[in-house]
Scaffold this active site. Structure first.
Site, short mmCIF file in Angstrom:
data_model
loop_
_atom_site.label_atom_id
_atom_site.label_comp_id
_atom_site.label_asym_id
_atom_site.label_seq_id
_atom_site.Cartn_x
_atom_site.Cartn_y
_atom_site.Cartn_z
N CYS A 72 0.82 -1.23 0.00
CA CYS A 72 0.00 0.00 0.00
C CYS A 72 0.85 1.27 0.00
O CYS A 72 0.33 2.36 -0.25
CB CYS A 72 -0.93 0.00 1.21
SG CYS A 72 -1.95 -1.47 1.29
N HIS A 128 -3.55 7.18 2.40
CA HIS A 128 -3.97 5.85 1.93
C HIS A 128 -5.29 5.50 2.62
O HIS A 128 -5.45 5.72 3.82
CB HIS A 128 -2.88 4.84 2.29
CG HIS A 128 -3.31 3.43 2.11
ND1 HIS A 128 -3.95 2.99 0.97
CD2 HIS A 128 -3.22 2.34 2.94
CE1 HIS A 128 -4.22 1.71 1.10
NE2 HIS A 128 -3.80 1.29 2.27
N ASN A 178 -10.29 -0.33 0.38
CA ASN A 178 -8.83 -0.22 0.35
C ASN A 178 -8.32 -0.77 -0.99
O ASN A 178 -8.44 -1.96 -1.25
CB ASN A 178 -8.25 -1.03 1.52
CG ASN A 178 -6.74 -1.00 1.57
OD1 ASN A 178 -6.08 -0.60 0.62
ND2 ASN A 178 -6.19 -1.44 2.69
O1 UT7 Z 1 -3.61 -1.11 3.64
C1 UT7 Z 1 -3.15 -1.60 4.86
C2 UT7 Z 1 -3.88 -2.84 5.16
N1 UT7 Z 1 -4.71 -3.01 6.26
C3 UT7 Z 1 -5.13 -2.18 7.21
O2 UT7 Z 1 -4.85 -1.03 7.27
C4 UT7 Z 1 -6.02 -2.75 8.24
C5 UT7 Z 1 -5.79 -2.19 9.61
N2 UT7 Z 1 -6.71 -2.76 10.57
C6 UT7 Z 1 -8.02 -2.46 10.56
O3 UT7 Z 1 -8.48 -1.68 9.76
C7 UT7 Z 1 -8.90 -3.09 11.63
O4 UT7 Z 1 -8.08 -3.80 12.55
C8 UT7 Z 1 -9.97 -4.06 11.03
C9 UT7 Z 1 -11.02 -3.27 10.28
C10 UT7 Z 1 -9.29 -5.06 10.11
C11 UT7 Z 1 -10.66 -4.79 12.17
O5 UT7 Z 1 -11.23 -3.87 13.08
P1 UT7 Z 1 -11.01 -4.03 14.65
O6 UT7 Z 1 -11.77 -2.99 15.31
O7 UT7 Z 1 -9.52 -4.09 14.89
O8 UT7 Z 1 -11.71 -5.41 14.92
P2 UT7 Z 1 -11.11 -6.76 15.55
O9 UT7 Z 1 -10.20 -7.43 14.57
O10 UT7 Z 1 -10.61 -6.49 16.92
O11 UT7 Z 1 -12.42 -7.62 15.68
C12 UT7 Z 1 -13.46 -7.27 16.61
C13 UT7 Z 1 -14.57 -8.30 16.49
C14 UT7 Z 1 -14.06 -9.74 16.58
O12 UT7 Z 1 -15.05 -10.48 17.27
P3 UT7 Z 1 -14.84 -10.83 18.82
O13 UT7 Z 1 -13.58 -11.62 18.90
O14 UT7 Z 1 -14.76 -9.51 19.53
O15 UT7 Z 1 -16.08 -11.61 19.13
C15 UT7 Z 1 -14.02 -10.19 15.16
O16 UT7 Z 1 -14.19 -11.58 15.01
O17 UT7 Z 1 -15.19 -8.18 15.21
C16 UT7 Z 1 -15.20 -9.46 14.58
N3 UT7 Z 1 -15.12 -9.25 13.15
C17 UT7 Z 1 -16.19 -9.02 12.38
N4 UT7 Z 1 -17.51 -8.95 12.67
C18 UT7 Z 1 -18.36 -8.68 11.65
C19 UT7 Z 1 -14.01 -9.21 12.37
N5 UT7 Z 1 -14.35 -8.97 11.09
C20 UT7 Z 1 -15.70 -8.84 11.09
C21 UT7 Z 1 -16.65 -8.57 10.06
N6 UT7 Z 1 -17.94 -8.50 10.39
N7 UT7 Z 1 -16.28 -8.38 8.78
#
Ligand code: UT7
Length: 328
Positions: free
Chosen positions: A114, A253, A283
């Site tokens: 990215c 980005h 993204n």
């Molecule tokens: O270009 C560079 C590439 N990537 C990035 O910049 C990504 C950077 N990271 C992020 O943007 C965020 O970490 C994410 C959007 C990927 C995730 O958001 P988060 O607030 O960090 O969520 P999390 O991974 O802590 O997940 C929270 C909860 C989990 O459930 P539990 O364990 O709390 O029950 C996940 O299983 O949300 C759940 N979860 C979802 N629920 C519904 C994860 N993905 C999803 C989903 N829909 N798509």
């Protein structure tokens, strides 16, 4: 001989097919509320089955050429930033230059995920400023949907496809103000495509284990993203003896609206100066910044001498920012 550099053409292209949050909710256990509130994303553009990254890049390139009033034959070098090349080799830039009718010109890819556009801009501007080439086309182009695992809700909601192109030209005024790039390869598996390279060549097992898709520890990436965006933006500005107050626009980005909001809060940049189109495209990795720049350009929002900071982070891990003065 040192000369200046300016951008003389910008163009972008996004494929027609749209994947909404509601569409994704039919594929995996997710919903519009989660995706919107955690990422700011609503839709993404997705390539057709028979479309590859070079197809998107060529369309964006044609639009940038039209905007600049140039033919492809007047470009001296083509640089494509991508992690989704048509083939592992040859470079996608070779295919793009050929399709544009510019066979024989220099062409190469940059692979830094990215951060591709900000690294590419630093390299391409360097080629022009050093007098090696007079005109360089830089394209950020991705078909991330081709390496996205649509059974993994943690990643599949995030990525989309698109391309953005700029043309850099030698000039008496120098629009390149400063660049700050960095990388840390100590934990590559935080964000990577495990299979298909020389470490894990493709086998039936790598396919079965979904190794050819994007794997990401989202929280780890999130943690480093905000501080690196802030630090590299400030360093790029400092190199030009500027501060965030001097910025007309910040073009970050587009990975997560919460990351963008946190970084801009630290930088104390008002919302109207931050270019955000994440709801429409998701993204798109190295394409996200030039897609946003093309929107600003076509909306007529750019004025002579506007200071723009382009800032990105991504796989590597990698990060970087470029401070740029707009020449209308
Ligand atoms: O270009 C560079 C590439 N990537 C990035 O910049 C990504 C950077 N990271 C992020 O943007 C965020 O970490 C994410 C959007 C990927 C995730 O958001 P988060 O607030 O960090 O969520 P999390 O991974 O802590 O997940 C929270 C909860 C989990 O459930 P539990 O364990 O709390 O029950 C996940 O299983 O949300 C759940 N979860 C979802 N629920 C519904 C994860 N993905 C999803 C989903 N829909 N798509």
């Amino acid at each position: 001989m040192q000369q200046g550099v300016r951008i003389v053409g910008v163009g972008s292209y996004a494929p027609e097919r749209i994947l909404t949050n509601e569409d994704l909710a039919k594929l995996v256990d997710t919903n519009d509320e989660w995706i919107s509130s955690r990422t700011g994303m609503k839709r993404r553009h997705i390539v057709a089955e028979d479309q590859a990254t070079s197809d998107l890049a060529v369309e964006a390139a044609k639009r940038a050429l039209a905007r600049a009033g140039l033919d492809a034959g007047q470009i001296d070098a083509f640089v494509v930033a991508t992690v989704t090349p048509d083939f592992l080799f040859p470079a996608t830039a070779c295919l793009v230059a050929n399709r544009l009718g510019a066979t024989g010109k220099a062409a190469f890819d940059i692979s830094i995920a990215c951060s591709g556009f900000v690294y590419g801009l630093t390299v391409a501007a360097g080629l022009v400023r050093s007098g090696v080439y007079n005109r360089v086309m830089l394209i950020g182009a991705e078909s991330l949907s081709k390496i996205t695992d649509y059974t993994d809700r943690a990643t599949c909601v995030l990525f989309g496809d698109g391309a953005g192109a700029i043309i850099l030209e030698g000039s008496s005024e120098d629009c390149f103000l400063g660049s700050s790039l960095g990388a840390d390869g100590s934990n590559p598996d935080v964000l990577f495509q495990p299979g298909g390279g020389s470490r894990n060549p493709a086998t039936a097992q790598t396919i079965e284990e979904h190794q050819h898709y994007i794997h990401m520890a989202g929280k780890e990436v999130f943690k480093f993203a905000v501080s690196k965006m802030v630090d590299s933006s400030l360093t790029a500005l400092q190199k030009a003896h500027l501060t965030p107050d001097d910025m007309a626009y910040l073009i970050p980005h587009q990975a997560n609206l919460r990351i963008i909001d946190s970084a801009t809060k630290y930088l104390k940049v008002p919302a109207e100066k931050v270019v955000v189109n994440i709801a429409e495209y998701g993204n798109t990795s190295s394409a996200s910044i030039p897609l946003a720049l093309a929107e600003l350009d076509s909306d007529g929002r750019l004025k002579q001498d506007d200071v723009i900071v382009f800032v990105a982070f991504g796989g590597g891990l990698s990060w970087g920012a470029v401070a740029w003065r707009w020449a209308a």
